[in-house]
Each structure stands twice: as structure tokens, then as C-alpha cells.
Design a protein around this motif. Structure first.
Motif, mmCIF file in Angstrom:
data_model
loop_
_atom_site.group_PDB
_atom_site.id
_atom_site.type_symbol
_atom_site.label_atom_id
_atom_site.label_comp_id
_atom_site.label_asym_id
_atom_site.label_seq_id
_atom_site.Cartn_x
_atom_site.Cartn_y
_atom_site.Cartn_z
ATOM 1 N N THR A 187 0.850 -1.183 0.000
ATOM 2 C CA THR A 187 0.000 0.000 0.000
ATOM 3 C C THR A 187 0.888 1.237 0.000
ATOM 4 O OG1 THR A 187 -0.099 0.127 2.405
ATOM 5 C CG2 THR A 187 -1.789 -1.210 1.295
ATOM 6 N N TRP A 188 0.279 2.374 -0.289
ATOM 7 C CA TRP A 188 1.066 3.611 -0.402
ATOM 8 C C TRP A 188 1.817 3.914 0.883
ATOM 9 C CZ3 TRP A 188 0.554 7.729 2.749
ATOM 10 C CH2 TRP A 188 -0.581 7.786 3.534
ATOM 11 N N THR A 189 1.305 3.461 2.025
ATOM 12 C CA THR A 189 1.961 3.786 3.286
ATOM 13 C C THR A 189 3.315 3.101 3.420
ATOM 14 O OG1 THR A 189 0.761 2.011 4.400
ATOM 15 C CG2 THR A 189 -0.183 4.227 4.538
ATOM 16 N N THR A 190 3.551 2.028 2.664
ATOM 17 C CA THR A 190 4.830 1.329 2.747
ATOM 18 C C THR A 190 5.831 1.854 1.727
ATOM 19 O OG1 THR A 190 4.069 -0.412 1.262
ATOM 20 C CG2 THR A 190 3.780 -0.773 3.621
ATOM 21 N N TRP A 191 5.397 2.738 0.857
ATOM 22 C CA TRP A 191 6.297 3.289 -0.145
ATOM 23 C C TRP A 191 7.134 4.401 0.477
ATOM 24 C CZ3 TRP A 191 7.159 1.148 -4.694
ATOM 25 C CH2 TRP A 191 6.217 0.278 -5.197
#
Length: 134
Positions: free
Chosen positions: A2-6
């Protein structure tokens, strides 16, 4: 992912084979209608690279979501001062819009990334689902 892990600097690899084709222009120029494809580039799944930029794309709330937020705020701020019938009507309006609010809350924000591949190529504005973490 998810974007939070990018995060910038994270190592990733291509999740699938990619075919890149279309207009070819110099990096410093603006694409025009006259630009033509000069070929096709294939990138193999598993090609590694490093994330150099992450752009989070949030979906703008629709009119029902904005109305829910407005009415909910009105109810929280002034509901105690309203006549009982008005307060009840407002609560019913909020309840009617709650499914739209819940659907909006459950949507996952998306991200596009710029990844510098180990072979020197850079994929810009690429969808996050094209990559997997290494």
C-alpha cells in the motif's frame, strides 16, 4: 504494497514483464502530435530498482461525502441547540449519507512512483502495483 509502505530509497522489483511503447521525446522537450514511436522496450519481471519519489493520489470526496461531513459537523456543533424535530431530521439525513461516508473511508489511497531501475532506466508516474518489495 500500500502507499503507506512506499518510501524513497526502498528497493523494489518489477512484478511483471512490461512493454513500453508510444511517443519518444527528449527528456527536456514537450511531447507533440508529431512525435512517433521508434520502437518498443521490454522490461523483465524481477528487474530491480530504487524508489526515488512517491506521489500519493487521494481521491477527492464526492458531493455525498462532503454533505455528510457538513451535516455531521452541524449536528456536533449546534445539535444540542436545535428543536427536537429539527435535530431528529438532521440525524436522519446524516444516517442516510453514512454508507457513502463509510465507502469513502474504506477506499485505499493510491500512489504513483518514480523508480530508477538498476539498468539505468527510470519509470516515472508508474502505478504502485507494478512493483513488489525486494
Amino acid at each position: 504494497m500500500t502507499w503507506t509502505t512506499w518510501t524513497e530509497g526502498r528497493r523494489v522489483s518489477l512484478a511483471a514483464d512490461l512493454r513500453v511503447d508510444g511517443a519518444i521525446t527528449l527528456a527536456d522537450s514537450v511531447p507533440t502530435e508529431a512525435d512517433t514511436s521508434v520502437g518498443t522496450l521490454f522490461l523483465a519481471a524481477g528487474t530491480g530498482g530504487t524508489v526515488v519519489r512517491v506521489d500519493r493520489l487521494e481521491k477527492a470526496p464526492g458531493p455525498e461525502v462532503r454533505e455528510y461531513e457538513r451535516l455531521r459537523s452541524l449536528h456536533a456543533d449546534f445539535g444540542h441547540q436545535m428543536p427536537p424535530a429539527s435535530r431528529q431530521q438532521l440525524a436522519e439525513q446524516v444516517a442516510a449519507l453514512e454508507p457513502a461516508w463509510n465507502a469513502y473511508q474504506e477506499e485505499q489511497p493510491r500512489a504513483t512512483v518514480r523508480v530508477r531501475l538498476d539498468n539505468g532506466f527510470v519509470l516515472a508516474d508508474a502505478r504502485e502495483d507494478l512493483f513488489v518489495p525486494e
